[in-house]
Design an enzyme around this catalytic site. Structure first.
Site, PDB file in Angstrom:
ATOM      1  N   CYS A  15      26.454  43.081 -48.546  1.00 38.79           N
ATOM      2  CA  CYS A  15      27.752  43.091 -49.220  1.00 38.79           C
ATOM      3  C   CYS A  15      28.867  43.650 -48.362  1.00 38.79           C
ATOM      4  O   CYS A  15      28.643  44.434 -47.451  1.00 38.79           O
ATOM      5  CB  CYS A  15      27.700  43.943 -50.483  1.00 38.79           C
ATOM      6  SG  CYS A  15      26.463  43.429 -51.649  1.00 38.79           S
ATOM      7  N   GLY A  41      28.291  38.820 -46.387  1.00 38.91           N
ATOM      8  CA  GLY A  41      27.733  38.179 -47.570  1.00 38.91           C
ATOM      9  C   GLY A  41      28.401  36.857 -47.826  1.00 38.91           C
ATOM     10  O   GLY A  41      29.627  36.788 -47.861  1.00 38.91           O
ATOM     11  N   ASN A 116      28.564  48.128 -52.117  1.00 40.64           N
ATOM     12  CA  ASN A 116      27.817  47.769 -50.911  1.00 40.64           C
ATOM     13  C   ASN A 116      26.704  48.804 -50.770  1.00 40.64           C
ATOM     14  O   ASN A 116      26.994  49.993 -50.682  1.00 40.64           O
ATOM     15  CB  ASN A 116      28.746  47.795 -49.691  1.00 40.64           C
ATOM     16  CG  ASN A 116      28.034  47.517 -48.372  1.00 40.64           C
ATOM     17  OD1 ASN A 116      28.530  47.866 -47.317  1.00 40.64           O
ATOM     18  ND2 ASN A 116      26.883  46.884 -48.415  1.00 40.64           N
ATOM     19  N   GLY A 117      25.485  48.336 -50.755  1.00 40.37           N
ATOM     20  CA  GLY A 117      24.350  49.258 -50.671  1.00 40.37           C
ATOM     21  C   GLY A 117      23.293  48.851 -51.664  1.00 40.37           C
ATOM     22  O   GLY A 117      23.332  47.743 -52.217  1.00 40.37           O
ATOM     23  N   TYR A 256      23.811  44.871 -35.299  1.00 46.59           N
ATOM     24  CA  TYR A 256      23.904  43.492 -35.775  1.00 46.59           C
ATOM     25  C   TYR A 256      24.886  43.256 -36.908  1.00 46.59           C
ATOM     26  O   TYR A 256      25.634  42.278 -36.886  1.00 46.59           O
ATOM     27  CB  TYR A 256      22.494  43.027 -36.211  1.00 46.59           C
ATOM     28  CG  TYR A 256      22.469  41.655 -36.830  1.00 46.59           C
ATOM     29  CD1 TYR A 256      22.796  40.522 -36.085  1.00 46.59           C
ATOM     30  CD2 TYR A 256      22.123  41.469 -38.171  1.00 46.59           C
ATOM     31  CE1 TYR A 256      22.788  39.262 -36.657  1.00 46.59           C
ATOM     32  CE2 TYR A 256      22.105  40.203 -38.749  1.00 46.59           C
ATOM     33  CZ  TYR A 256      22.443  39.105 -37.985  1.00 46.59           C
ATOM     34  OH  TYR A 256      22.440  37.862 -38.535  1.00 46.59           O
TER      35      TYR A 256
END
Ligand code: SF4
Length: 483
Positions: A15, A41, A116-117, A256
């Site tokens: 996310c 995402g 996000n997580g 990444y």
């Protein structure tokens, strides 16, 4: 960099989040910010706005360019404050119901959250909340936070949110929207990024600096681990509502996930990736004629490797950026085909050469195997593979889509076996200390690691209550929806 349909052999960040307060074109700014965060995402996106009287919400399945680029989409989202979310697939699976931001009315106040997580006790919480009467609308872990807010004995959106978050474990960088209220909060370990920017004095919250750059906003600071910050038209207030813990930012963001033009936690992603390549060249040199990246994510590390080793850098693999979603098929046969749809060897740069191939990671190993074969078929005399992360031996529970541990190549094989499996003349990974050096540390402190590196070390920085309880994450959905 954006994950496409044939990136099944990559880890996926799940996310990206964005928020703005006090700008007349809040929804358009949010759509642009989400476009810059698309690599975090691609399956769905949503925006919620507030215009001083009403909230408006749009949640759509697909990429921003297809979902929020039209004037109509932006016009349907009036208001001077907004939050938005792009998602890969968080806990609970894909589907319209799980596209964020999630919205609820709690004690007469509207509130929207974008996360996000990933929470590591959401299944337990969900069972408890359901048993006590909560009715869930989605299968997303984020919805637990709204239900915990609804039953909190605290008053006001901010106190209810802090109370709810004290009961969750795992990773969260959240943006929240209330009535004339923008909230940013990061879990006490700061596993996922969240930063503050400013656009002509208006606060902007975003996962990465690339989302500030696209709208011309300035970077102000990172939201601190454990910080809850509230913006109103009157100004900014920062709270520390959680017990203090040692920061454990996700080290894989540097390898990444984050975009190379972003700065995360004060560090340039591009420079870090080049340093990783240079470390790799020092740790695991090879006699070769060319250094070739596996595009796009292997490029900065390959540049760093080539510069350090004084070996020419060449674009020996060309990536086709126009591989569309038309080809999404789960069958292995189509996946195999997919590698060739996405990458092609550039014979002119490879034929008759000893090649060093640089990639960011090996997950299942199937893509590496095909790329190595492609490079050999293009006439490489030798193929030496260098990987810009340590062997990925463990799954992530903090908001990154990883296959089960048994499917990770490095969990099943040592480096020699992996070398035979993917068909290289030699294979080497950066050491974990080398990776820490590349992000500016002297090395990994064994008893108190400075980062989360659990997918390499198995050293998870939080308890994993759902996993320990043996309860599977919630996937069940009885409702089929049109999308
Ligand atoms: Fe990042 Fe790996 Fe930790 Fe997940 S387990 S947060 S991918 S370092």
């Amino acid at each position: 960099m954006a994950a496409g349909p044939f990136d099944h052999d990559k880890l996926h960040e799940e996310c990206g989040v964005f928020g703005v307060l006090g700008k007349p074109d809040a929804s358009a700014l949010t759509a642009l910010g989400l476009h810059a965060l698309q690599h975090r995402g691609q399956e769905g996106a949503g925006i919620v706005t507030y215009d001083g009287a009403h909230f408006s919400a749009e949640r759509r399945v697909g990429e921003i360019r297809d979902t929020f680029s039209s004037e109509d989409a932006i016009k349907s989202l009036p208001g001077t404050s907004a939050i938005g979310h792009v998602r890969y697939s968080t806990t609970g699976g894909s589907g319209m119901r799980n596209v964020q931001p999630l919205y609820a009315e709690i004690a007469g106040h509207g509130v929207a959250l974008a996360h996000n997580g990933n929470l590591t006790n959401s299944t337990i919480l969900r069972h408890e909340l359901s048993a006590a009467g909560s009715i869930f609308q989605s299968t997303s872990d984020t919805e637990c936070i709204l239900h915990l807010m609804a039953i909190s004995d605290q008053h006001g959106v901010v106190d209810r949110l802090a109370d709810a978050l004290r009961q969750v474990e795992g990773a969260y960088s959240l943006v929240g929207l209330g009535q004339n209220l923008l909230i940013g909060v990061r879990d006490p370990l700061g596993v996922r990024p969240l930063l503050l920017g400013s656009l002509d004095g208006a606060p902007i919250l975003a996962s990465e600096t690339c989302a500030l750059d696209i709208i011309g906003a300035k970077f102000v600071r990172d939201i601190e681990p454990g910080e809850l910050v509230v913006f109103t038209p009157e100004g900014e207030k920062s709270y520390s509502p959680f017990p203090k813990m040692k920061r454990r930012f996700c080290i894989f963001e540097y390898v990444y996930f984050a975009r190379p033009d972003s700065r995360v936690e004060g560090i340039s992603i591009y420079d870090t990736r080049k340093r990783i390549g240079a470390e790799l060249a020092r740790e695991s040199p090879a006699e070769a004629d060319v250094v070739i990246p596996v595009p796009d994510s292997g490029v900065p590390a390959a540049i760093g490797f080539a510069q350090e080793a004084h070996i020419p850098f060449e674009l020996g693999i060309i990536r086709n950026h126009y591989v569309g979603r038309t080809f999404i098929e789960p069958q292995q046969k189509v996946r195999d085909f997919g590698v060739k749809l996405k990458h092609n060897a550039n014979r002119a740069a490879i034929e008759g050469k000893r090649v060093i191939l640089v990639d960011d990671s090996i997950v299942r190993g199937t893509t590496s195997q095909k790329i190595v074969k492609m490079v050999r078929d293009a006439g490489a005399r030798e193929v030496h593979m260098r990987i810009a992360s340590p062997p990925t031996t463990n799954s992530c529970f903090y908001g990154v889509d990883t296959p089960e541990r048994e499917k990770l190549l490095a969990a099943r094989m040592d480096v020699g076996e992996m070398n035979s499996f993917i068909g290289t003349d030699s294979l080497a990974f950066i050491s974990i200390d080398g990776l820490y050096r590349a992000v500016g540390e002297p090395g990994r402190r064994a008893n108190a690691p400075q980062y989360c590196d659990a997918c390499f070390s198995g050293d998870y920085p939080t308890t994993l209550s759902d996993r320990a309880s043996g309860r599977a994450q919630v996937q069940l959905s009885l409702l089929s929806e049109r999308e």
